[in-house]
Design an enzyme around this catalytic site. Structure first.
Site, PDB file in Angstrom:
ATOM      1  N   TYR A 111       5.091  18.070  11.226  1.00  0.00           N
ATOM      2  CA  TYR A 111       6.101  17.021  11.450  1.00  0.00           C
ATOM      3  C   TYR A 111       7.521  17.583  11.397  1.00  0.00           C
ATOM      4  O   TYR A 111       8.460  16.803  11.260  1.00  0.00           O
ATOM      5  CB  TYR A 111       5.999  15.934  10.373  1.00  0.00           C
ATOM      6  CG  TYR A 111       4.604  15.453  10.066  1.00  0.00           C
ATOM      7  CD1 TYR A 111       3.915  14.623  10.952  1.00  0.00           C
ATOM      8  CD2 TYR A 111       3.963  15.829   8.884  1.00  0.00           C
ATOM      9  CE1 TYR A 111       2.639  14.182  10.661  1.00  0.00           C
ATOM     10  CE2 TYR A 111       2.690  15.389   8.590  1.00  0.00           C
ATOM     11  CZ  TYR A 111       2.030  14.559   9.485  1.00  0.00           C
ATOM     12  OH  TYR A 111       0.764  14.120   9.190  1.00  0.00           O
TER      13      TYR A 111
ATOM     14  N   GLY B 154       2.073   4.978  -0.687  1.00  0.00           N
ATOM     15  CA  GLY B 154       1.464   6.254  -1.029  1.00  0.00           C
ATOM     16  C   GLY B 154       2.564   7.255  -1.368  1.00  0.00           C
ATOM     17  O   GLY B 154       2.750   7.668  -2.516  1.00  0.00           O
ATOM     18  N   ARG B 155       3.323   7.584  -0.326  1.00  0.00           N
ATOM     19  CA  ARG B 155       4.327   8.632  -0.453  1.00  0.00           C
ATOM     20  C   ARG B 155       5.325   8.355  -1.573  1.00  0.00           C
ATOM     21  O   ARG B 155       5.664   9.263  -2.334  1.00  0.00           O
ATOM     22  CB  ARG B 155       5.078   8.745   0.874  1.00  0.00           C
ATOM     23  CG  ARG B 155       5.958   9.976   0.986  1.00  0.00           C
ATOM     24  CD  ARG B 155       6.852   9.889   2.204  1.00  0.00           C
ATOM     25  NE  ARG B 155       6.164   9.597   3.428  1.00  0.00           N
ATOM     26  CZ  ARG B 155       5.706  10.509   4.292  1.00  0.00           C
ATOM     27  NH1 ARG B 155       5.862  11.770   4.040  1.00  0.00           N
ATOM     28  NH2 ARG B 155       5.110  10.125   5.408  1.00  0.00           N
TER      29      ARG B 155
ATOM     30  N   TYR C 239       0.539  13.816   0.734  1.00  0.00           N
ATOM     31  CA  TYR C 239       0.202  14.472   2.004  1.00  0.00           C
ATOM     32  C   TYR C 239       0.349  15.999   1.914  1.00  0.00           C
ATOM     33  O   TYR C 239       0.688  16.657   2.888  1.00  0.00           O
ATOM     34  CB  TYR C 239       1.044  13.884   3.159  1.00  0.00           C
ATOM     35  CG  TYR C 239       0.940  12.379   3.230  1.00  0.00           C
ATOM     36  CD1 TYR C 239      -0.258  11.778   3.559  1.00  0.00           C
ATOM     37  CD2 TYR C 239       2.033  11.558   2.912  1.00  0.00           C
ATOM     38  CE1 TYR C 239      -0.385  10.392   3.583  1.00  0.00           C
ATOM     39  CE2 TYR C 239       1.921  10.177   2.934  1.00  0.00           C
ATOM     40  CZ  TYR C 239       0.711   9.596   3.272  1.00  0.00           C
ATOM     41  OH  TYR C 239       0.586   8.227   3.292  1.00  0.00           O
TER      42      TYR C 239
ATOM     43  N   ARG D 145       2.881  19.938   6.333  1.00  0.00           N
ATOM     44  CA  ARG D 145       3.932  19.031   6.796  1.00  0.00           C
ATOM     45  C   ARG D 145       5.047  19.695   7.597  1.00  0.00           C
ATOM     46  O   ARG D 145       5.444  19.165   8.640  1.00  0.00           O
ATOM     47  CB  ARG D 145       4.514  18.220   5.627  1.00  0.00           C
ATOM     48  CG  ARG D 145       3.455  17.411   4.853  1.00  0.00           C
ATOM     49  CD  ARG D 145       4.042  16.358   3.941  1.00  0.00           C
ATOM     50  NE  ARG D 145       4.669  15.300   4.689  1.00  0.00           N
ATOM     51  CZ  ARG D 145       5.943  15.224   4.939  1.00  0.00           C
ATOM     52  NH1 ARG D 145       6.783  16.097   4.412  1.00  0.00           N
ATOM     53  NH2 ARG D 145       6.426  14.254   5.683  1.00  0.00           N
TER      54      ARG D 145
ATOM     55  N   CYS E 178      -1.538  33.767  10.344  1.00  0.00           N
ATOM     56  CA  CYS E 178      -1.158  34.435  11.594  1.00  0.00           C
ATOM     57  C   CYS E 178      -0.743  33.466  12.681  1.00  0.00           C
ATOM     58  O   CYS E 178      -1.399  33.365  13.725  1.00  0.00           O
ATOM     59  CB  CYS E 178      -2.333  35.283  12.076  1.00  0.00           C
ATOM     60  SG  CYS E 178      -2.961  36.304  10.765  1.00  0.00           S
ATOM     61  N   GLU E 179       0.300  32.695  12.417  1.00  0.00           N
ATOM     62  CA  GLU E 179       0.872  31.793  13.416  1.00  0.00           C
ATOM     63  C   GLU E 179       2.350  31.660  13.120  1.00  0.00           C
ATOM     64  O   GLU E 179       2.738  31.535  11.963  1.00  0.00           O
ATOM     65  CB  GLU E 179       0.274  30.376  13.279  1.00  0.00           C
ATOM     66  CG  GLU E 179      -1.149  30.270  13.688  1.00  0.00           C
ATOM     67  CD  GLU E 179      -1.550  28.822  13.967  1.00  0.00           C
ATOM     68  OE1 GLU E 179      -0.703  28.006  14.369  1.00  0.00           O
ATOM     69  OE2 GLU E 179      -2.735  28.547  13.780  1.00  0.00           O
TER      70      GLU E 179
ATOM     71  N   GLU F 187       0.837  -1.215   0.000  1.00  0.00           N
ATOM     72  CA  GLU F 187       0.000   0.000   0.000  1.00  0.00           C
ATOM     73  C   GLU F 187       0.865   1.256   0.000  1.00  0.00           C
ATOM     74  O   GLU F 187       0.768   2.073   0.915  1.00  0.00           O
ATOM     75  CB  GLU F 187      -0.877   0.025   1.256  1.00  0.00           C
ATOM     76  CG  GLU F 187      -1.787  -1.161   1.432  1.00  0.00           C
ATOM     77  CD  GLU F 187      -2.443  -1.199   2.818  1.00  0.00           C
ATOM     78  OE1 GLU F 187      -2.020  -0.436   3.712  1.00  0.00           O
ATOM     79  OE2 GLU F 187      -3.379  -1.977   2.998  1.00  0.00           O
TER      80      GLU F 187
END
Ligand code: LLP
Length: 421
Positions: free
Chosen positions: A318, A277-278, A375, A314, A346-347, A275
């Site tokens: 992470y 994905g990335r 992702y 991301r 605004c962070e 499986e």
């Protein structure tokens, strides 16, 4: 290997100059390469050659139906984890018998959806889920093929938020309890036990955890067969990592991963599913953004771009690294300066990279984030009422918008004002 290369100093997506797409759709946007998706799928296919296998693309990594259709036409199956992903796979033309349903919290409605529309197998993750699935299948008068996801208690040596194979993680059933759980599953009328499922985490850059997990699965196969179960399919999950930082040592290749599969479970005569994905989609996509301002701070400079953490979460989530390159190639020997590359949200967490060495860039210049095909778009939100950004698919010298940017009206009109206001 990807198909985003400079030609005459201009970054191209296959044969299409990236600035041409920017002019057509505006920034920011995602762009994916058909040739890279195809190549990555084939590399896995070759890695498992000689074994009966199906590569089920992890739809969670990139669920655009044009991407799914591209892969399905090459023979891919799909690994879905929600009713929505199931419907996307169907909308891309994937037949039910090539769709695997995974996930730790499937609802009865989701089960009904897939059992009605057709499904290859359910990967079941708990005893309560087994009971629910058996009941739903019985109500519909069908018997559903299942594997049970086992948790092999292996350290995947990846970021804690994406490791899934340790006993403290919510996934699967402890491998030590597998024989009891399989006995329960076999006794349920709506289920047909056909195999074992395992997935230990994502962005693994070392093959050893795979080897450990698959060795445990091989041992379990022998035990379960001795217990009388017809174990004929092994779903070995996804998780092989990609080189996010080109300057770093590259992770193992699919061919080497395939060798681990051959060595650990190849002798069992099982059909193999994986499986990924990335590895299929990650380096098949760029996020293209343009510089809004070049701001001089105290002791540090900020490149404020028009993409933000809501478009690509991301780095914030992470601490992920994405290589960031100018779309117009810097001249050889041009001076490099350290800059923080940030979005307009605004962070402080809306920071893509700190002290990255880049050549001087000014307002309107285009910048590309590499390895953004997995992702990226799927994890985007409308935080700060920023519209989801368009997705574009390139194929040779053609490109097409495969998801449009919504208008502000579409976004705002989803909210409803109650009659008392
Ligand atoms: N199968 C299952 C059951 C999974 O949970 C996953 C990923 C995959 C396959 C695909 O793994 P891959 O080959 O893509 O590594 N949002 C995070 C990654 C989350 C992965 C979740 N599960 C990130 O951006 O790094």
């Amino acid at each position: 290997m990807d198909h985003f290369l400079y030609r005459n100093g201009v970054l191209h997506a296959e044969d299409v100059p990236v600035p041409e797409i920017a002019t057509a759709v505006g920034t920011p946007f995602y762009v994916y390469s058909t040739a890279t998706l195809t190549r990555h799928f084939r590399v896995f296919d070759e890695a498992l050659s000689g074994m009966d296998h199906l590569i089920c693309f992890a739809v969670k990594s990139n669920s655009n139906i044009a991407v799914l259709k591209t892969l399905a036409e090459l023979g891919a199956g799909m690994d879905v984890v929600s009713g929505g992903e199931y419907l996307r796979a169907k909308a891309a033309g994937v037949p039910g018998d090539r769709i695997v349903f995974s996930g730790v919290g499937k609802t009865r409605d989701e089960m009904r959806l897939a059992l009605t529309g057709g499904v290859r197998q359910f990967n079941v993750e708990s005893e309560p889920e087994m009971h629910a699935l058996s009941e739903v299948a019985s109500e519909l008068g069908v018997v559903v093929p299942i594997t049970v996801r086992v948790n092999p208690d292996v350290d995947a040596k990846t970021h804690a938020k994406i490791a899934t194979g340790k006993s403290e993680n919510k996934f699967g059933i402890p491998i030590s309890k597998a024989r009891t759980v399989y006995a329960h599953a076999a006794a349920l009328p709506g289920l047909e036990v056909i195999g074992i499922d395992v997935h230990i985490g994502s962005q693994l850059t070392d093959l050893e955890p795979f080897r450990q997990a698959y060795t445990k699965v091989a041992e379990l196969t022998v035990q379960l067969r001795a217990d009388g179960h017809d174990i004929r399919r092994l779903d070995l999950g996804g998780g092989l990592g990609i080189p996010y930082e080109r300057s770093n040592v590259a992770p193992p290749l699919p061919l080497e991963y395939g060798q681990v599969i051959r060595e650990t479970v190849g002798h069992l005569g099982c059909e193999i599913e994986i499986e990924p994905g990335r590895l299929v989609a990650g380096n098949a996509g760029l996020l293209v953004t343009s510089v809004i301002y070049n701001k001089q701070g105290e002791g540090r400079d900020f490149l404020i771009v028009d993409a933000a953490m809501n478009d690509l979460i991301r780095p914030a989530m992470y601490d992920a690294h994405h290589d960031i390159v100018p779309v117009i190639e810097a001249e050889a020997g041009a001076d490099l300066h350290p800059v923080d590359i940030v979005g307009p949200v605004c962070e402080t967490g809306d920071t893509f990279a700190r002290q990255r060495q880049l050549t001087a860039l000014g307002e309107g210049d285009l910048v590309a984030f590499r390895s953004a095909g997995a992702y990226g778009a799927v994890m985007a939100s409308e935080y700060n009422t920023r519209p989801l950004i368009p997705e574009v698919l390139v194929n040779g010298d053609q490109f097409a918008v495969i998801r449009e940017r919504p208008s502000f009206d579409e976004i705002i009109n989803r909210d409803k004002i109650p009659e008392w206001l």
